[in-house]
Design a protein around this motif. Structure first.
Motif, mmCIF file in Angstrom:
data_model
loop_
_atom_site.group_PDB
_atom_site.id
_atom_site.type_symbol
_atom_site.label_atom_id
_atom_site.label_comp_id
_atom_site.label_asym_id
_atom_site.label_seq_id
_atom_site.Cartn_x
_atom_site.Cartn_y
_atom_site.Cartn_z
ATOM 1 N N VAL A 1 -5.073 2.569 -0.935
ATOM 2 C CA VAL A 1 -4.526 2.577 -2.299
ATOM 3 C C VAL A 1 -3.257 1.734 -2.386
ATOM 4 O O VAL A 1 -2.357 1.878 -1.556
ATOM 5 C CB VAL A 1 -4.219 4.024 -2.728
ATOM 6 N N LYS A 2 -3.213 0.842 -3.368
ATOM 7 C CA LYS A 2 -2.030 0.015 -3.605
ATOM 8 C C LYS A 2 -1.022 0.834 -4.420
ATOM 9 O O LYS A 2 -1.408 1.686 -5.235
ATOM 10 C CB LYS A 2 -2.424 -1.241 -4.393
ATOM 11 N N LYS A 3 0.261 0.532 -4.240
ATOM 12 C CA LYS A 3 1.306 1.248 -4.995
ATOM 13 C C LYS A 3 1.032 1.160 -6.493
ATOM 14 O O LYS A 3 1.104 2.153 -7.224
ATOM 15 C CB LYS A 3 2.680 0.642 -4.711
ATOM 16 N N PHE B 1 -11.292 5.237 -17.085
ATOM 17 C CA PHE B 1 -10.589 3.980 -16.891
ATOM 18 C C PHE B 1 -10.407 3.608 -15.431
ATOM 19 O O PHE B 1 -10.434 4.467 -14.547
ATOM 20 C CB PHE B 1 -9.232 4.011 -17.600
ATOM 21 N N ASP B 2 -10.262 2.325 -15.199
ATOM 22 C CA ASP B 2 -9.903 1.765 -13.893
ATOM 23 C C ASP B 2 -8.522 1.159 -14.101
ATOM 24 O O ASP B 2 -8.407 0.098 -14.723
ATOM 25 C CB ASP B 2 -10.929 0.698 -13.475
ATOM 26 N N PRO B 3 -7.467 1.831 -13.644
ATOM 27 C CA PRO B 3 -6.106 1.371 -13.982
ATOM 28 C C PRO B 3 -5.814 -0.056 -13.526
ATOM 29 O O PRO B 3 -5.201 -0.834 -14.267
ATOM 30 C CB PRO B 3 -5.200 2.374 -13.295
ATOM 31 N N ILE B 4 -6.232 -0.400 -12.297
ATOM 32 C CA ILE B 4 -6.075 -1.780 -11.813
ATOM 33 C C ILE B 4 -7.387 -2.223 -11.178
ATOM 34 O O ILE B 4 -7.722 -1.813 -10.062
ATOM 35 C CB ILE B 4 -4.917 -1.923 -10.810
ATOM 36 N N TYR C 1 0.826 -1.220 0.000
ATOM 37 C CA TYR C 1 0.000 0.000 0.000
ATOM 38 C C TYR C 1 0.857 1.265 0.000
ATOM 39 O O TYR C 1 2.003 1.249 0.430
ATOM 40 C CB TYR C 1 -0.912 0.004 1.235
ATOM 41 N N THR C 2 0.219 2.372 -0.439
ATOM 42 C CA THR C 2 0.903 3.671 -0.406
ATOM 43 C C THR C 2 0.684 4.350 0.940
ATOM 44 O O THR C 2 1.347 5.317 1.270
ATOM 45 C CB THR C 2 0.295 4.602 -1.473
ATOM 46 N N GLY C 3 -0.320 3.844 1.689
ATOM 47 C CA GLY C 3 -0.689 4.487 2.959
ATOM 48 C C GLY C 3 -1.768 5.536 2.739
ATOM 49 O O GLY C 3 -2.270 6.137 3.687
ATOM 50 N N LYS C 4 -2.137 5.755 1.493
ATOM 51 C CA LYS C 4 -3.185 6.750 1.195
ATOM 52 C C LYS C 4 -4.559 6.063 1.026
ATOM 53 O O LYS C 4 -4.627 4.860 0.801
ATOM 54 C CB LYS C 4 -2.849 7.504 -0.099
ATOM 55 N N SER D 1 -10.776 8.619 -13.746
ATOM 56 C CA SER D 1 -10.142 7.392 -13.278
ATOM 57 C C SER D 1 -10.600 7.075 -11.859
ATOM 58 O O SER D 1 -10.871 7.990 -11.072
ATOM 59 C CB SER D 1 -8.615 7.539 -13.258
ATOM 60 N N GLU D 2 -10.634 5.783 -11.551
ATOM 61 C CA GLU D 2 -10.995 5.359 -10.191
ATOM 62 C C GLU D 2 -10.064 5.988 -9.167
ATOM 63 O O GLU D 2 -10.437 6.248 -8.027
ATOM 64 C CB GLU D 2 -10.922 3.839 -10.061
ATOM 65 N N GLU D 3 -8.835 6.250 -9.579
ATOM 66 C CA GLU D 3 -7.832 6.749 -8.621
ATOM 67 C C GLU D 3 -7.749 8.272 -8.579
ATOM 68 O O GLU D 3 -6.876 8.833 -7.914
ATOM 69 C CB GLU D 3 -6.455 6.165 -8.966
#
Ligand code: FBP
Length: 336
Positions: A65-67, A113-116, A54-57, A91-93
């Protein structure tokens, strides 16, 4: 055994090029497929290059949020921007819609888009993917976005997903047919390996997170009970398959038939409409499903008829073989 006929994705796009696009559309899709190649490589070495975890965010969805969520998002934003033909991205992110005023004049497209997708699978070496949808800009002027973005899903001019599994597969539609391309690890080219995919009208498998059944409506519980009931004449009970990644579960159904459900549930008051997002999950998958002869519904409405009211709006999703989606709709609409 599926054979490639040597048709690369770019060659295919050129043969399908919409008249209005004069190369811009192919330029955009080429950038998207390049992003897929780079993410595919990064996933294969994620544990070696400190890309797990995770990124910690926390993102706009309230999720950790995953890296690779952020890394892939930034990669896509840069590559799509570099196409020079996109005026906005969702984007989802990214909490806000990314509006690119510098491309407002010649920017013909909006990309959602949904990147992952299936992020919970990343650290477990499970199947994940990228989902994308392309809309054409219709309004001129700087305030075109609300009009162009919040149209129903039939306004998508193309959609697809890339599945990062044992092999990397790109599934694509411009609305009339669905084709699948496999990434050749040697030449790093996507080749046409699954031409004109037709989804079986009826399956033998259902896909849903049963662990949440307590929070479902009675109609939804009855529909899922129907697929679990014993009746050999209609191939029931169906087998349960659930990968925890929408596109992985959908891909199985696209090739073998069946039905996937992510219903609205009563547990999370913040998600009255269920978990999945309309603009970059449900609508693109619905365009693919319908182009392959399947269906996509909320249980009561055709997903492609829904006009989003916000970039991250969530909707219930029932998607898959037409006869199986019909069964679920019958329960939701009191015909069963
Ligand atoms: P992400 O895009 O954040 O991964 O979320 C979507 C998703 O992972 C879908 O791919 C999948 O179908 C669903 O959430 C799984 O949710 P749950 O873990 O609640 O079953």
């Amino acid at each position: 055994m599926t054979q490639t006929n040597g048709v690369s994705f770019v060659r295919y796009l050129l043969s399908q090029q919409p008249d209005f696009a004069n190369g811009d559309f192919t330029a955009l899709l080429t950038q998207i497929s390049l992003g897929a190649k780079i993410i595919s490589r990064e996933l294969r070495q994620a544990g070696l290059v400190n890309q797990l975890g995770y990124t910690g965010k926390i993102n706009v969805q309230g999720e950790q949020v995953k890296k690779l969520d952020i890394w892939s998002n930034d990669l896509f934003v840069n590559l799509v921007k570099e196409s020079g033909v996109v005026c906005a991205m969702v984007s989802e992110e990214m909490e806000q819609v990314l509006h690119l005023p510098e491309y407002c004049d010649q920017g013909k497209y909006i990309v959602c888009f949904d990147p992952i997708d299936g992020s919970s699978n990343i650290d477990l070496n499970g199947v994940v993917g990228t989902i994308f949808s392309v809309r054409k800009r219709e309004q001129i002027g700087k305030d075109h976005l609300p009009y162009d973005l919040f149209q129903n899903g039939t306004k998508q001019i193309a959609a697809g997903y890339i599945m990062y599994g044992p092999s990397t597969i790109l599934v694509y539609t411009a609305g009339s047919r669905v084709d699948g391309f496999t990434l050749d690890p040697n030449t790093r080219e996507f080749f046409l390996t699954h031409p004109n995919i037709i989804m079986p009208r009826k399956g033998r498998m259902y896909s849903v997170n049963e662990g949440r059944s307590h929070y479902w409506s009675l109609e939804c519980q009855n529909a899922v009970d129907y697929f679990r009931a014993v009746d050999p004449s209609s191939y029931r009970p169906y087998s349960l398959r659930y990968a925890g990644s929408l596109l992985a579960d959908f891909h199985r159904i696209l090739l073998e038939g069946g039905v996937f459900l992510y219903p609205a549930d009563k547990d999370d008051k913040n998600k009255p409409g269920g978990k999945l997002r309309l603009l970059y999950e449900a609508a693109p998958m619905a365009l693919i499903a319908e182009a392959a002869g399947g269906k996509a519904s909320t249980g009561t409405n055709r997903v492609l008829d829904l006009a989003p009211t916000s970039p991250h709006q969530r909707v219930p999703l029932v998607i898959g073989s037409s006869e199986d989606v019909d069964v679920v709709e019958d329960f939701y609409q009191g015909r069963r």
